[in-house]
Design an enzyme around this catalytic site. Structure first.
Site, mmCIF file in Angstrom:
data_model
loop_
_atom_site.group_PDB
_atom_site.id
_atom_site.type_symbol
_atom_site.label_atom_id
_atom_site.label_comp_id
_atom_site.label_asym_id
_atom_site.label_seq_id
_atom_site.Cartn_x
_atom_site.Cartn_y
_atom_site.Cartn_z
ATOM 1 N N LYS A 1 5.160 1.222 -0.639
ATOM 2 C CA LYS A 1 5.491 1.555 0.752
ATOM 3 C C LYS A 1 5.454 3.081 0.892
ATOM 4 C CE LYS A 1 8.481 -0.568 3.506
ATOM 5 N NZ LYS A 1 7.725 -1.296 4.525
HETATM 6 N N1 PMP Z 1 3.364 -5.648 4.469
HETATM 7 C C1 PMP Z 1 3.630 -4.424 4.959
HETATM 8 C C2 PMP Z 1 2.513 -3.473 5.160
HETATM 9 C C3 PMP Z 1 4.951 -4.057 5.275
HETATM 10 O O1 PMP Z 1 5.223 -2.844 5.761
HETATM 11 C C4 PMP Z 1 5.987 -5.017 5.102
HETATM 12 C C5 PMP Z 1 7.402 -4.648 5.469
HETATM 13 N N2 PMP Z 1 8.094 -4.070 4.412
HETATM 14 C C6 PMP Z 1 5.646 -6.273 4.589
HETATM 15 C C7 PMP Z 1 4.331 -6.560 4.278
HETATM 16 C C8 PMP Z 1 6.703 -7.304 4.326
HETATM 17 O O2 PMP Z 1 7.475 -6.947 3.206
HETATM 18 P P1 PMP Z 1 8.995 -7.368 3.086
HETATM 19 O O3 PMP Z 1 9.055 -8.827 3.298
HETATM 20 O O4 PMP Z 1 9.370 -6.954 1.700
HETATM 21 O O5 PMP Z 1 9.734 -6.620 4.138
#
Ligand code: PMP
Length: 304
Positions: A155
């Site tokens: 991220k």
């Molecule tokens: N893909 C992206 C690009 C994201 O920013 C997120 C949000 N964090 C997700 C998928 C989903 O991840 P998570 O379920 O861990 O929030």
């Protein structure tokens, strides 16, 4: 409500948590962040942080990849987060945003020789995507970043320019959210969500090799599908046309939660209504994250 942030090693009123415009990561996007939710349970009058350990574990791995030296353990970060939530006295659903960044006031895009800081703030957050209806998704003309460019598994702040292009294109064209493809035409993910399809009673989602963030909600939903609904789950590349041909499509994410999609581009999915499996998963997900399912209480860390 008085808001605080964790900033430069201490808790300060949110207005005082300010960075200098010369901050290195502000210019080059070389920061790693997380998005964590805490859910308010009105009946129990309790606030629960969801998957806090998993989020900080992912964050520390991503920090390692970017050479951001946080010098704090998952346990310490969890403790700081719980303390911050207590200070803010939230009695509603909350989004928690930790961010690790290079704080030096120096020019040059590199990942060595700079000091790392970590900041955390919280903000009340209801539904990020409208869950009162099925969403319209647009396959984006912007491809998802490839692992050879910026790893989608991290991220990284700068990587969200890719998301912002796709989301903006979707919104400007009258859609709710984007679905980004890889250069080979396979599905990657949404701007801030993973993508699932349902076909003939089976759940299918894209694998990490499809340039996705390995979503924590994604893995929670896989668990719920198998254990609560007895639904088979397959992780494999998904073609764009499989979205159109799917019986159901939905997004998952910490902010997005479980968000049904009823249209992709010009194509109505299934009969245009929120799908049966999507609905069932959404219901059981909300029960679990709000502390209403005994079996999944270990997903939650109580604040008070
Ligand atoms: N893909 C992206 C690009 C994201 O920013 C997120 C949000 N964090 C997700 C998928 C989903 O991840 P998570 O379920 O861990 O929030």
């Amino acid at each position: 409500m008085k808001r605080f942030a964790y900033f430069e090693g201490k808790f300060v009123p949110i207005e005082e948590a300010k960075v200098n415009i010369q901050t290195n990561s502000f210019h080059y996007g070389t920061a790693v962040f997380e998005g964590i939710r805490a859910y308010w349970n009105e009946e129990k009058k309790q606030l629960f942080v969801l998957f806090v350990k998993e989020h900080y574990e992912r964050m520390l791995v991503n920090c390692k990849i970017l050479n951001l030296k946080v010098n704090k353990s998952v346990e310490e970060l969890t403790q700081i987060t719980v303390e911050l939530l207590k200070k803010c006295q939230h009695r509603e659903d909350v989004y928690i945003r930790p961010i690790a960044y290079f704080s030096d006031l120096k020019i040059s895009p590199k990942l060595i020789g700079y000091k790392t800081e970590i900041a955390i703030y919280t903000v009340p957050l209801g539904d990020y995507l409208d869950l009162s209806r099925g969403l319209k998704a647009k396959t984006s003309s912007w491809h998802r970043i490839n692992d050879t460019m910026i790893p989608a598994r991290c991220k990284v702040a700068g990587a969200y320019v890719n998301s912002a292009f796709a989301k903006t294109e979707a919104l400007l064209n009258g859609y709710d959210e984007a679905i980004m493809l890889n250069p080979d035409g396979t599905v990657a993910e949404g701007s801030g969500e993973n993508v699932f399809i349902v076909k003939k009673g089976k759940l299918i989602t894209t694998p990490p090799s499809s340039n996705i963030l390995e979503g924590i909600t994604r893995s929670a939903v896989i668990t719920l599908a198998k254990e609560e609904l007895g639904v088979e789950v397959e992780e494999r590349p998904i073609l764009r046309s499989e979205l159109y041909a799917a019986d159901e499509v939905f997004y998952t994410g910490t902010a997005a939660q479980v968000a049904p999609v009823v249209q992709v581009d010009h194509v109505i999915i299934g009969n245009g209504e929120i799908g049966r499996i999507t609905k069932a998963l959404q219901e059981v997900y909300f029960k679990a994250v709000k502390g209403e399912k005994e079996k999944y209480l270990n997903w939650l860390t109580p604040v008070y």
